[in-house]
Write an enzyme that holds these catalytic residues in place. Structure first.
Site, short mmCIF file in Angstrom:
data_model
loop_
_atom_site.label_atom_id
_atom_site.label_comp_id
_atom_site.label_asym_id
_atom_site.label_seq_id
_atom_site.Cartn_x
_atom_site.Cartn_y
_atom_site.Cartn_z
N GLY A 27 6.28 -1.90 34.94
CA GLY A 27 7.16 -3.06 34.81
C GLY A 27 6.57 -4.04 33.82
O GLY A 27 6.02 -3.65 32.80
N SER A 28 6.69 -5.32 34.16
CA SER A 28 6.25 -6.37 33.25
C SER A 28 4.79 -6.16 32.83
O SER A 28 4.47 -6.08 31.64
CB SER A 28 6.45 -7.73 33.94
N HIS A 109 -3.68 -8.58 40.02
CA HIS A 109 -3.56 -9.79 40.85
C HIS A 109 -4.23 -9.45 42.18
O HIS A 109 -4.12 -8.31 42.66
CB HIS A 109 -2.08 -10.12 41.04
N GLU A 196 2.16 -20.62 40.32
CA GLU A 196 3.54 -20.14 40.16
C GLU A 196 4.51 -20.85 41.12
O GLU A 196 5.67 -21.07 40.77
CB GLU A 196 3.63 -18.60 40.28
#
Ligand SMILES: NC(=O)C1=CN([C@@H]2O[C@H](COP(=O)(O)OP(=O)(O)OC[C@H]3O[C@@H](n4cnc5c(N)ncnc54)[C@H](OP(=O)(O)O)[C@@H]3O)[C@@H](O)[C@H]2O)C=CC1
Ligand SMILES: CC[C@](O)(C(C)=O)C(=O)O
Ligand SMILES: [Mg+2]
Ligand SMILES: [Mg+2]
Length: 337
Positions: A27-28, A109, A196
């Site tokens: 993904g990203s 992460h 975030e």
């Protein structure tokens, strides 16, 4: 307290070039890491479930795609870039059975390690390379010869080489061009979640939407409200990014600067700061992560509803129309090969 910042000369690319890396997820972050590792001369294999819609994308970009278990079995370094909520089951089903002694388990992460959702065996390296930016820009900056800063952390150093390997990986994706800071899984996870939620995504989106609502509810044109509260924010933040808040204040009018000092703290006031502290304590206690996992386990009913509501906010329709007239603004997010 000062931190050590690592740059290109502090990292040895050969260390990661000597390994086979499995990137689980495309993904990203996954596509950015995989493509940049490949372009840095590293052997990469992608791990995706049979039915994954990301498979075609990775294959089109010339990458070899296996199941997560097969990719983990082949690799020396396993980088976990599936969604945080998926990582527990991915680890149990595909990684753990193939995580033999001396391998390295990497994360982008720290959430699953920080909150004990994954507990790797003691005989493997466990490290993190966490870019401080969205994956599509991590890749775009790498291709442009630049880099997004990153954090590295070592949770377990079974081989004695975990930090050097993490720095080599960070170099391969462009991180050491910008600067890499060593931290812990705890510090990365808690600061990333706070950033975030309170500032970058939650705080900024709520500020923009609320400003837009106040202007349009007072009868001002939505197009003007959009330019004022969203479009121009990027230009203002660009100045902060380039030269700090001081440079932004240098460039705006004295009128704006005076309004900034006198009105800004009324918007983000002591109550907001107290709420930010509460958000931080929910992160530190694990309350946020428990809520996130429970929501995911229940099939994301609230998440799905909030996503639909966000997409239906009037600012989106106004913005789309205006961006369509500015070809240089509506730059599509692509998996840059
Ligand atoms: N987004 C970002 O820029 C940042 C993300 N991170 C971290 O990076 C990690 C990945 O996040 P992000 O890139 O946003 O994730 P995305 O949601 O963008 O992509 C997830 C990818 O994982 C795949 N996937 C889903 N289930 C599995 C599985 N069981 N096994 C293997 N792959 C699977 C998805 O495939 P499919 O197409 O089938 O859905 C997709 O390719 C997270 O830990 C996140 O916190 C860190 C810094 C920034
Ligand atoms: C700001 C959101 C982020 O932490 C990121 C792009 O760094 C994420 O989890 O996507
Ligand atoms: Mg982040
Ligand atoms: Mg994050």
């Amino acid at each position: 307290m000062s931190v050590e910042v690592y740059y290109d000369d502090d990292a040895d690319l050969a260390l990661i070039q000597a390994k086979k890396v499995a990137v689980l997820g495309y993904g990203s972050q996954g596509h950015a890491h995989a493509l940049s590792l490949r372009d840095s001369g590293v052997e990469v294999v992608i791990g995706l479930p049979e039915g994954s819609k990301s498979r075609a994308k990775a294959q089109e970009q010339g990458l070899r795609v296996l199941t997560p278990a097969d990719a983990a079995a082949e690799a020396d370094v396993i980088m976990v870039l599936a969604p945080d909520t998926v990582q527990r089951s991915l680890y149990a089903d595909a990684i753990a059975p193939n995580l033999t002694a001396g391998k390295a388990l990497f994360f982008g992460h720290g959430l699953n390690i920080r909150y004990g959702l994954i507990t790797p065996p003691a005989d493997v390296d466990v490290a993190m390379v966490a870019p401080k930016g969205p994956g599509h820009l991590v890749r775009r900056q790498y291709v442009d010869g630049k880099g997004v800063p990153a954090l590295v952390a070592v949770e377990q150093d079974a081989t004695g080489n975990a930090l050097a390997l993490a720095l080599a990986y960070a170099k391969a994706i462009g991180g050491t061009r910008a600067g890499v800071i060593r931290t812990t899984f705890k510090e990365e996870t808690e600061t990333d979640l706070f950033g975030e939620q309170a500032v970058l995504c939650g705080g900024a989106a709520a500020l923009v939407q609320t400003g837009f609502e106040v202007l349009t509810e007072a009868g001002y044109a939505p197009e003007i409200a959009y330019f004022e509260c969203l479009h121009e924010l990027k230009l203002i933040v660009d100045l902060m990014y380039e030269g700090g808040i001081a440079r932004m204040r240098y460039s705006v009018s004295d009128t704006a600067e005076y309004g900034d000092y006198t009105r800004g703290p009324r918007v983000v006031d002591a109550r907001v700061k107290e709420e930010m502290r509460k958000i931080l304590s929910e992160i530190q206690s694990g309350e946020f992560t428990r809520e996130l996992i429970a929501e995911d386990d229940a099939g994301r009913p609230n998440f799905t509803k909030m996503r639909a509501e966000g997409a239906a906010h009037p600012i989106e329709e106004t913005g789309k129309k205006l961006r369509d007239m500015m070809s240089w603004v509506d730059r599509p997010i692509t998996e840059t090969a």
